[in-house]
Scaffold this active site. Structure first.
Site, PDB file in Angstrom:
ATOM      1  N   HIS A 160       0.824  -1.209   0.000  1.00  0.00           N
ATOM      2  CA  HIS A 160       0.000   0.000   0.000  1.00  0.00           C
ATOM      3  C   HIS A 160       0.856   1.255   0.000  1.00  0.00           C
ATOM      4  CE1 HIS A 160      -3.183   2.707   2.040  1.00  0.00           C
ATOM      5  NE2 HIS A 160      -3.356   2.685   0.739  1.00  0.00           N
ATOM      6  N   ASN A 210      -4.529   4.353   7.199  1.00  0.00           N
ATOM      7  CA  ASN A 210      -5.911   4.776   6.976  1.00  0.00           C
ATOM      8  C   ASN A 210      -6.822   4.468   8.154  1.00  0.00           C
ATOM      9  OD1 ASN A 210      -5.447   5.995   4.552  1.00  0.00           O
ATOM     10  ND2 ASN A 210      -6.093   4.259   3.304  1.00  0.00           N
TER      11      ASN A 210
HETATM   12  N1  3HC Z   1       6.181  13.911  -7.629  1.00  0.00           N
HETATM   13  C1  3HC Z   1       7.445  14.151  -7.235  1.00  0.00           C
HETATM   14  N2  3HC Z   1       7.755  14.956  -6.197  1.00  0.00           N
HETATM   15  C2  3HC Z   1       6.734  15.555  -5.542  1.00  0.00           C
HETATM   16  C3  3HC Z   1       5.388  15.347  -5.898  1.00  0.00           C
HETATM   17  C4  3HC Z   1       5.120  14.479  -6.993  1.00  0.00           C
HETATM   18  N3  3HC Z   1       3.881  14.232  -7.410  1.00  0.00           N
HETATM   19  N4  3HC Z   1       4.605  16.058  -5.061  1.00  0.00           N
HETATM   20  C5  3HC Z   1       5.421  16.687  -4.201  1.00  0.00           C
HETATM   21  N5  3HC Z   1       6.709  16.392  -4.492  1.00  0.00           N
HETATM   22  C6  3HC Z   1       7.887  16.871  -3.794  1.00  0.00           C
HETATM   23  C7  3HC Z   1       8.306  18.265  -4.168  1.00  0.00           C
HETATM   24  O1  3HC Z   1       9.109  18.288  -5.318  1.00  0.00           O
HETATM   25  C8  3HC Z   1       9.084  18.702  -2.929  1.00  0.00           C
HETATM   26  O2  3HC Z   1      10.367  18.133  -2.911  1.00  0.00           O
HETATM   27  P1  3HC Z   1      11.597  18.777  -2.051  1.00  0.00           P
HETATM   28  O3  3HC Z   1      11.135  18.925  -0.643  1.00  0.00           O
HETATM   29  O4  3HC Z   1      12.699  17.773  -2.215  1.00  0.00           O
HETATM   30  O5  3HC Z   1      11.862  20.082  -2.720  1.00  0.00           O
HETATM   31  C9  3HC Z   1       8.312  18.052  -1.812  1.00  0.00           C
HETATM   32  O6  3HC Z   1       7.565  16.985  -2.421  1.00  0.00           O
HETATM   33  C10 3HC Z   1       7.367  19.004  -1.157  1.00  0.00           C
HETATM   34  O7  3HC Z   1       6.460  19.512  -2.132  1.00  0.00           O
HETATM   35  P2  3HC Z   1       5.980  21.033  -2.190  1.00  0.00           P
HETATM   36  O8  3HC Z   1       7.090  21.913  -1.710  1.00  0.00           O
HETATM   37  O9  3HC Z   1       5.422  21.276  -3.537  1.00  0.00           O
HETATM   38  O10 3HC Z   1       4.740  21.105  -1.236  1.00  0.00           O
HETATM   39  P3  3HC Z   1       4.585  20.690   0.270  1.00  0.00           P
HETATM   40  O11 3HC Z   1       5.799  20.976   1.066  1.00  0.00           O
HETATM   41  O12 3HC Z   1       3.292  21.284   0.642  1.00  0.00           O
HETATM   42  O13 3HC Z   1       4.453  19.103   0.212  1.00  0.00           O
HETATM   43  C11 3HC Z   1       3.160  17.134   0.132  1.00  0.00           C
HETATM   44  C12 3HC Z   1       3.463  18.466  -0.526  1.00  0.00           C
HETATM   45  C13 3HC Z   1       4.387  16.231  -0.017  1.00  0.00           C
HETATM   46  C14 3HC Z   1       1.994  16.543  -0.621  1.00  0.00           C
HETATM   47  C15 3HC Z   1       2.876  17.399   1.641  1.00  0.00           C
HETATM   48  O14 3HC Z   1       1.925  18.395   1.771  1.00  0.00           O
HETATM   49  C16 3HC Z   1       2.396  16.169   2.374  1.00  0.00           C
HETATM   50  O15 3HC Z   1       3.175  15.330   2.784  1.00  0.00           O
HETATM   51  N6  3HC Z   1       1.051  16.085   2.574  1.00  0.00           N
HETATM   52  C17 3HC Z   1       0.411  14.942   3.224  1.00  0.00           C
HETATM   53  C18 3HC Z   1       0.223  13.846   2.220  1.00  0.00           C
HETATM   54  C19 3HC Z   1      -0.401  12.651   2.832  1.00  0.00           C
HETATM   55  O16 3HC Z   1      -0.730  12.592   3.993  1.00  0.00           O
HETATM   56  N7  3HC Z   1      -0.577  11.641   1.990  1.00  0.00           N
HETATM   57  C20 3HC Z   1      -1.221  10.434   2.392  1.00  0.00           C
HETATM   58  C21 3HC Z   1      -2.648  10.519   1.978  1.00  0.00           C
HETATM   59  S1  3HC Z   1      -3.517   9.077   2.429  1.00  0.00           S
HETATM   60  C22 3HC Z   1      -3.231   8.014   1.192  1.00  0.00           C
HETATM   61  O17 3HC Z   1      -2.587   8.273   0.210  1.00  0.00           O
HETATM   62  C23 3HC Z   1      -3.808   6.658   1.376  1.00  0.00           C
HETATM   63  C24 3HC Z   1      -4.958   6.387   0.437  1.00  0.00           C
HETATM   64  O18 3HC Z   1      -5.167   5.001   0.518  1.00  0.00           O
HETATM   65  C25 3HC Z   1      -6.224   7.124   0.801  1.00  0.00           C
END
Ligand code: 3HC
Length: 309
Positions: A160, A210
């Protein structure tokens, strides 16, 4: 010469060739990360359009990674992106796509019947010793595998991943009742080979992340429904008071409100040990947003409005 003289030796072989079924956000992310770490990857989906969309997700995400990796040299960055994409072979032919796989990861729609049928087809085409994995977030691995033969059920595991796959370090490795230790060992080795950290867990609703995240999200929505605070303030509170990178409403919008509703409704109805649990009871607010098509970032509006960005 003695390398594959016994089935056990063949079974313990490390995972090299990876086939991902489903080119949506999750599947594309899994394919991308596997290819980044030198695995030859096959990406299977039902149509050329779906495969093209998957390639677009991967191209965009890889461009972001490449820009950080080679900040001074856009040409080298593009060559690196092309090399990674070059390790991913897209196909609409499932039987052909799984034929040489050491690992097959399924990341398709969250529907038990559709997944069971798909794994039947995968089992018909993939090598007997290949590890079979589902990226499901809400369905029991044991049920997805229940119609497969004994060997296949022992080789079945949950893998997952989290959104965004290239960035989130965790992969939950889910052991169903019949999953063999050998399969778990091979899955753990694979997870480490793609730069991720595994957390091993039993096959229970929501696994670890989750199971804790959904009650938290639903409780946040209920705070809003009781008019305790506005969404923006609840998000600010959890980001600055608890150190979460996103607040609960930002995270709901990011994951997709339809996905959240689908998961909690399913658990409330027949999640093992969760039926009728009030944590997962329907929320009027969530139901209204989903009914109106406000599904979060992907539809331009959820708890917040993204249309102007
Ligand atoms: N591909 C590659 N790199 C990515 C990316 C992507 N799609 N999205 C974000 N990144 C990288 C950025 O390049 C950046 O890298 P760096 O720190 O090395 O420069 C880093 O992630 C941070 O991105 P941003 O600066 O653009 O933005 P944020 O600091 O706001 O981070 C986030 C974005 C990583 C999404 C952060 O907000 C986060 O961790 N959010 C929580 C996400 C979470 O909880 N996910 C789990 C959801 S539940 C799930 O998926 C389960 C499902 O079953 C429901």
């Amino acid at each position: 010469a003695h390398r594959f003289t016994s089935a056990a030796a063949a079974q313990s072989a490390a995972i090299k060739r990876v086939t991902v079924v489903g080119g949506g956000q999750m599947g594309a992310g899994i394919a991308q990360v596997s290819a980044t770490f030198e695995h030859p990857v096959t990406l299977v989906d039902v149509s050329q359009e779906a495969l093209d969309r998957g390639k677009q997700y991967m191209g965009k995400s890889l461009a972001r990674v490449a820009k950080k990796k080679y900040p001074e040299d856009p040409k080298v960055a593009q060559e690196w992106v092309d090399a990674v994409l070059g390790r991913i072979e897209p196909t609409t032919n499932l039987a052909e796509g799984v034929r040489k796989a050491d690992l097959v990861v399924e990341a398709i729609v969250e529907n038990i019947g559709v997944k069971q049928r798909l794994f039947g087809d995968i089992a018909a085409g993939a090598p007997e010793q290949s590890v079979l994995a589902s990226n499901t977030s809400s369905l029991p691995i044991g049920r997805i595998a229940e119609q497969l033969n004994g060997t296949r059920r022992q080789n079945m595991v949950g893998l997952h991943f989290f959104n965004p796959v290239p960035q989130m370090k965790l992969v939950e490795v889910v052991k169903a009742n019949e999953t063999s230790e050998d399969t778990v060992a091979r899955a753990l080795e694979f997870v480490k080979s793609i730069g991720k950290a595994p957390a091993v867990c039993k096959d229970t609703p929501g696994f670890i992340v989750n199971r804790l995240l959904l009650p938290y999200m639903m409780e946040a929505i209920r705070l809003l429904e009781r008019d305790v605070a506005e969404a923006r303030d609840i998000d600010t509170a959890m980001k600055l008071g608890a150190g979460y990178p996103m607040g609960p409403f930002e995270l709901c919008d990011y994951v997709g409100l339809d996905t959240i509703k689908f998961i909690v409704d399913g658990w409330y109805k027949d999640g093992e040990g969760l039926q009728g649990n009030n944590l997962f009871a329907a929320s009027k607010k969530l139901d209204e947003l989903v009914a109106a098509g406000h599904l979060g970032v992907k539809s331009g509006r959820g708890f917040y409005d993204y249309s102007k960005k």
